[in-house]
Design a protein around this motif. Structure first.
Motif, mmCIF file in Angstrom:
data_model
loop_
_atom_site.group_PDB
_atom_site.id
_atom_site.type_symbol
_atom_site.label_atom_id
_atom_site.label_comp_id
_atom_site.label_asym_id
_atom_site.label_seq_id
_atom_site.Cartn_x
_atom_site.Cartn_y
_atom_site.Cartn_z
ATOM 1 N N LYS A 126 21.799 -7.024 29.273
ATOM 2 C CA LYS A 126 22.379 -8.037 29.575
ATOM 3 C C LYS A 126 22.207 -8.622 31.026
ATOM 4 O O LYS A 126 21.868 -9.721 31.192
ATOM 5 C CB LYS A 126 24.099 -8.385 29.353
ATOM 6 C CG LYS A 126 24.359 -8.117 27.987
ATOM 7 C CD LYS A 126 25.757 -8.122 27.735
ATOM 8 C CE LYS A 126 26.093 -8.130 26.140
ATOM 9 N NZ LYS A 126 27.528 -7.789 25.918
ATOM 10 N N MET A 127 22.360 -7.782 31.907
ATOM 11 C CA MET A 127 21.921 -8.137 33.223
ATOM 12 C C MET A 127 20.613 -8.328 33.404
ATOM 13 O O MET A 127 20.457 -9.428 34.186
ATOM 14 C CB MET A 127 22.064 -6.615 34.227
ATOM 15 C CG MET A 127 22.124 -6.892 35.733
ATOM 16 S SD MET A 127 22.140 -5.364 36.624
ATOM 17 C CE MET A 127 23.753 -4.759 36.173
ATOM 18 N N PHE A 128 19.616 -7.531 32.800
ATOM 19 C CA PHE A 128 18.044 -8.110 33.092
ATOM 20 C C PHE A 128 17.962 -9.742 32.762
ATOM 21 O O PHE A 128 17.269 -10.482 33.280
ATOM 22 C CB PHE A 128 17.283 -7.438 32.219
ATOM 23 C CG PHE A 128 16.102 -7.930 31.881
ATOM 24 C CD1 PHE A 128 15.078 -7.811 32.888
ATOM 25 C CD2 PHE A 128 15.630 -8.466 30.728
ATOM 26 C CE1 PHE A 128 13.563 -8.262 32.759
ATOM 27 C CE2 PHE A 128 14.335 -9.032 30.622
ATOM 28 C CZ PHE A 128 13.356 -9.050 31.719
ATOM 29 N N MET A 129 18.732 -10.060 31.559
ATOM 30 C CA MET A 129 18.499 -11.363 30.902
ATOM 31 C C MET A 129 19.022 -12.499 31.816
ATOM 32 O O MET A 129 18.764 -13.445 31.929
ATOM 33 C CB MET A 129 19.215 -11.410 29.315
ATOM 34 C CG MET A 129 18.593 -10.510 28.382
ATOM 35 S SD MET A 129 16.892 -10.892 28.161
ATOM 36 C CE MET A 129 16.946 -11.877 26.673
ATOM 37 N N GLY A 184 15.749 2.916 25.869
ATOM 38 C CA GLY A 184 16.441 3.796 26.871
ATOM 39 C C GLY A 184 17.469 2.772 27.993
ATOM 40 O O GLY A 184 18.068 3.336 28.592
ATOM 41 N N LEU A 185 17.520 1.485 27.807
ATOM 42 C CA LEU A 185 18.380 0.904 28.437
ATOM 43 C C LEU A 185 19.519 0.466 27.652
ATOM 44 O O LEU A 185 19.545 0.137 26.465
ATOM 45 C CB LEU A 185 17.693 -0.655 28.759
ATOM 46 C CG LEU A 185 16.610 -0.631 29.600
ATOM 47 C CD1 LEU A 185 15.806 -1.996 29.826
ATOM 48 C CD2 LEU A 185 16.832 0.003 31.020
ATOM 49 N N SER A 186 20.741 0.417 28.464
ATOM 50 C CA SER A 186 22.214 0.107 27.900
ATOM 51 C C SER A 186 22.285 -1.259 27.484
ATOM 52 O O SER A 186 21.190 -1.981 27.878
ATOM 53 C CB SER A 186 23.136 0.557 28.626
ATOM 54 O OG SER A 186 23.332 -0.216 29.763
#
Length: 112
Positions: free
Chosen positions: A89-92, A82-84
């Motif tokens: 990329k932001m999480f990483m 469910g994540l774009s």
């Protein structure tokens, strides 16, 4: 520990694993003993240098590693469902910053 050995074939001694995993010698040796007792690894002593012991994965280890890789992929898919692409990329990026901060703190502790 078996994944570390599999992913880094050139690092085939307990000392190598200590450096890569940033673990204590006693923890690595204890873990290696358990893995050896369970038939996952084999330690081989160099005939010319008895102090040089290399670690070799056995077939049973490869089977367990493959199961672990599959489980890790499934877990990752479930966690990011469910994540774009942008959110991932932001999480990483954030996770990398946290990791870098932790590494810096560990280095400070060792040098203090």
């Amino acid at each position: 520990m078996m994944r570390v050995r599999q992913n880094n074939p050139a690092y085939n001694t307990a000392a190598d694993i200590v450096r890569i995993r940033k673990s204590t010698k006693s923890h690595v040796w204890t873990s290696l003993k358990v893995l050896e007792d369970r038939g996952f690894i084999e330690r081989r002593v160099d005939k010319d240098n008895k102090k040089h012991v290399t670690i070799h994965l056995l077939q049973l280890a490869n089977e367990v590693i493959e199961d672990g890789i599959w489980a890790q992929k499934e877990f990752t898919q479930d966690m990011f469902e469910g994540l774009s692409e942008e959110e991932i990329k932001m999480f990483m990026s954030v996770f990398q910053k946290v990791y870098d901060n932790a590494e810096r703190m560990i280095s400070k502790e060792k040098n203090a």
